[in-house]
Design a protein around this motif. Structure first.
Motif, PDB file in Angstrom:
ATOM      1  N   GLN A   1      31.252  42.108  32.385  1.00  0.00           N
ATOM      2  CA  GLN A   1      32.182  41.198  33.031  1.00  0.00           C
ATOM      3  C   GLN A   1      31.675  39.773  32.879  1.00  0.00           C
ATOM      4  N   TYR A   2      32.591  38.831  33.029  1.00  0.00           N
ATOM      5  CA  TYR A   2      32.252  37.417  32.940  1.00  0.00           C
ATOM      6  C   TYR A   2      32.597  36.743  34.258  1.00  0.00           C
ATOM      7  N   ARG A   3      31.640  35.963  34.742  1.00  0.00           N
ATOM      8  CA  ARG A   3      31.820  35.227  35.990  1.00  0.00           C
ATOM      9  C   ARG A   3      32.253  33.806  35.653  1.00  0.00           C
ATOM     10  N   PHE A   4      33.358  33.371  36.243  1.00  0.00           N
ATOM     11  CA  PHE A   4      33.887  32.036  36.013  1.00  0.00           C
ATOM     12  C   PHE A   4      33.809  31.242  37.308  1.00  0.00           C
ATOM     13  N   SER A   5      33.187  30.065  37.226  1.00  0.00           N
ATOM     14  CA  SER A   5      33.017  29.218  38.400  1.00  0.00           C
ATOM     15  C   SER A   5      33.342  27.780  38.035  1.00  0.00           C
ATOM     16  N   ASN A   6      33.471  26.938  39.044  1.00  0.00           N
ATOM     17  CA  ASN A   6      33.760  25.529  38.834  1.00  0.00           C
ATOM     18  C   ASN A   6      32.566  24.862  38.162  1.00  0.00           C
ATOM     19  N   ALA A   7      32.816  24.169  37.072  1.00  0.00           N
ATOM     20  CA  ALA A   7      31.719  23.521  36.353  1.00  0.00           C
ATOM     21  C   ALA A   7      31.026  22.471  37.216  1.00  0.00           C
ATOM     22  N   GLY A   8      31.724  21.969  38.241  1.00  0.00           N
ATOM     23  CA  GLY A   8      31.124  20.990  39.128  1.00  0.00           C
ATOM     24  C   GLY A   8      30.391  21.595  40.298  1.00  0.00           C
ATOM     25  N   GLY A   9      30.394  22.915  40.422  1.00  0.00           N
ATOM     26  CA  GLY A   9      29.672  23.586  41.486  1.00  0.00           C
ATOM     27  C   GLY A   9      30.421  23.704  42.794  1.00  0.00           C
ATOM     28  N   THR A  10      31.663  23.231  42.850  1.00  0.00           N
ATOM     29  CA  THR A  10      32.437  23.324  44.085  1.00  0.00           C
ATOM     30  C   THR A  10      33.257  24.614  44.102  1.00  0.00           C
ATOM     31  N   ALA A  11      33.818  24.901  45.266  1.00  0.00           N
ATOM     32  CA  ALA A  11      34.624  26.116  45.405  1.00  0.00           C
ATOM     33  C   ALA A  11      35.867  26.016  44.523  1.00  0.00           C
ATOM     34  N   LEU A  12      36.318  27.147  44.011  1.00  0.00           N
ATOM     35  CA  LEU A  12      37.582  27.221  43.297  1.00  0.00           C
ATOM     36  C   LEU A  12      38.706  27.446  44.293  1.00  0.00           C
ATOM     37  N   LEU A  13      39.834  26.799  44.046  1.00  0.00           N
ATOM     38  CA  LEU A  13      41.014  26.934  44.903  1.00  0.00           C
ATOM     39  C   LEU A  13      42.063  27.717  44.122  1.00  0.00           C
ATOM     40  N   LEU A  14      42.135  29.022  44.379  1.00  0.00           N
ATOM     41  CA  LEU A  14      43.048  29.891  43.636  1.00  0.00           C
ATOM     42  C   LEU A  14      44.395  29.969  44.344  1.00  0.00           C
ATOM     43  N   ALA A  15      45.472  29.829  43.576  1.00  0.00           N
ATOM     44  CA  ALA A  15      46.813  29.939  44.134  1.00  0.00           C
ATOM     45  C   ALA A  15      47.094  31.390  44.508  1.00  0.00           C
ATOM     46  N   GLY A  16      47.693  31.579  45.678  1.00  0.00           N
ATOM     47  CA  GLY A  16      48.036  32.918  46.135  1.00  0.00           C
ATOM     48  C   GLY A  16      49.404  32.946  46.770  1.00  0.00           C
ATOM     49  N   LEU A  17      49.896  34.155  47.016  1.00  0.00           N
ATOM     50  CA  LEU A  17      51.160  34.374  47.709  1.00  0.00           C
ATOM     51  C   LEU A  17      50.914  35.328  48.863  1.00  0.00           C
ATOM     52  N   ARG A  18      51.402  34.963  50.026  1.00  0.00           N
ATOM     53  CA  ARG A  18      51.212  35.766  51.232  1.00  0.00           C
ATOM     54  C   ARG A  18      52.446  36.621  51.493  1.00  0.00           C
ATOM     55  N   LEU A  19      52.211  37.892  51.770  1.00  0.00           N
ATOM     56  CA  LEU A  19      53.275  38.809  52.178  1.00  0.00           C
ATOM     57  C   LEU A  19      52.803  39.512  53.442  1.00  0.00           C
ATOM     58  N   GLY A  20      53.239  39.032  54.607  1.00  0.00           N
ATOM     59  CA  GLY A  20      52.796  39.589  55.877  1.00  0.00           C
ATOM     60  C   GLY A  20      51.317  39.344  56.088  1.00  0.00           C
TER      61      GLY A  20
ATOM     62  N   GLU B   1      33.039  27.117  33.958  1.00  0.00           N
ATOM     63  CA  GLU B   1      31.920  27.590  33.151  1.00  0.00           C
ATOM     64  C   GLU B   1      31.832  29.097  33.315  1.00  0.00           C
ATOM     65  N   SER B   2      31.386  29.783  32.275  1.00  0.00           N
ATOM     66  CA  SER B   2      31.345  31.237  32.290  1.00  0.00           C
ATOM     67  C   SER B   2      29.926  31.740  32.099  1.00  0.00           C
ATOM     68  N   GLN B   3      29.702  32.920  32.615  1.00  0.00           N
ATOM     69  CA  GLN B   3      28.401  33.577  32.472  1.00  0.00           C
ATOM     70  C   GLN B   3      28.639  35.070  32.344  1.00  0.00           C
ATOM     71  N   GLU B   4      28.112  35.663  31.289  1.00  0.00           N
ATOM     72  CA  GLU B   4      28.281  37.101  31.094  1.00  0.00           C
ATOM     73  C   GLU B   4      27.358  37.856  32.032  1.00  0.00           C
ATOM     74  N   GLU B   5      27.902  38.895  32.648  1.00  0.00           N
ATOM     75  CA  GLU B   5      27.140  39.701  33.589  1.00  0.00           C
ATOM     76  C   GLU B   5      27.491  41.168  33.397  1.00  0.00           C
ATOM     77  N   PRO B   6      26.577  42.074  33.711  1.00  0.00           N
ATOM     78  CA  PRO B   6      26.905  43.495  33.642  1.00  0.00           C
ATOM     79  C   PRO B   6      27.895  43.862  34.739  1.00  0.00           C
TER      80      PRO B   6
END
Length: 297
Positions: free
Chosen positions: A205-224, A277-282
């Protein structure tokens, strides 16, 4: 498809909430989002597995906008667009379960294609109008389903062949496998193609994080009391690994996404990918105990 992300703690989610509130005030005053320093969270060391990784069926903090927004003047978002400033509705953190149950499939649906959400029909039509949320995470993971950069376009075509910013609903749904984006545990959008890519052993698997080190803000949809992640075509970084990715937003974009009066299509037409930025991980060896969180490998 994203089926694993690295959570922030409740305290860290509150820090993200305070950051977004500060950005909102800065935008309303004309100061610009860049004047607000975002919180940064390093990767925890020796943290328990279940304190970090979120799988479908587990609970995670999300950020929503509560209350009714009142009409106000548009202000610059500092990135060439406009945003309805601090004119009603409060940001709040709540805990929701990742993934929704549907009657027509076994398991949880946990990803929503942005193309389907914007088509105005199907499972996500109400949620995209009144149930938008932001999922703050340290990182998200993808398992490789493309072999090289040249195959990214072909991999994406397996689940869609409409442009990201298309405005014609028919064009948005053309070629879509289903109303949900491969987001059913144990299934893929194209069984034949999936079988041809599936290895005998586990893929890294590959881990993707913010290149600036801050939290990622992922868009979501709420259902109940549940939510799904919104996915889109990959950027150049994720595209080397997977044909889809969670929609990651800047702070002004996240505020606009939460504002129900914002036209999501206009917002996404101006969207600029967040540097990753990405990092390969098991692949993790420990598995969630909940059967709804079964492995996708």
């Amino acid at each position: 498809m994203c089926h694993r992300f690295e959570m922030v703690s409740g305290e860290e989610a509150d820090a993200v909430l305070d950051w977004l509130r500060a950005v909102r005030r800065a935008l309303a005053s004309g100061a610009g989002a860049a004047t607000v320093v975002p919180p940064a969270f390093g990767r925890p060391v020796d943290a328990p597995f279940d304190a970090l990784d979120c799988y479908p069926g587990a609970e995670s903090s999300v950020i929503v906008m509560e209350g009714e927004r009142v009409e106000g003047d548009l202000v610059s978002d500092g990135e060439g667009g406009s945003f309805a400033g601090d004119c009603g509705g409060d940001l709040a953190r709540i805990d929701l379960l990742w993934g929704v149950d549907v009657s027509w499939k076994r398991g949880l649906v946990f990803n929503a294609r942005i193309e389907s959400a914007l088509s105005g029909s199907g499972l996500w039509s109400d949620a995209v109008e009144g149930g938008r949320c932001i999922v703050p995470v340290r990182a998200f993971y993808e398992t490789r389903n493309v072999e090289n950069a040249a195959s990214v376009g072909a991999g994406a075509a397996l689940v869609e062949d409409a442009p990201f910013g298309a405005s014609d609903p028919a064009e948005l749904t053309r070629g879509a496998v289903a109303d949900v984006e491969q987001g059913i545990l144990g299934l893929d959008g194209n069984p034949a193609a999936s079988a041809s890519r599936r290895p005998r052993g586990r893929k890294s698997q590959y881990r993707f994080s913010n290149a600036g080190g801050t939290a990622l803000l992922l868009a979501g949809l709420r259902l109940g009391d549940r939510f799904v992640l919104v996915t889109c075509e990959p950027d150049a970084v994720v595209g080397h690994v997977h044909s889809r990715m969670p929609l990651s937003l800047t702070a002004p974009e996240a505020l606009a996404w939460l504002d129900r009066s914002t036209d999501a299509r206009d917002l996404l037409a101006r969207h600029v990918p967040v540097p990753l930025e990405s990092q390969e991980e098991p692949a993790p060896t420990k598995r969630p105990a909940d059967p709804d969180q079964m492995s996708l490998f």
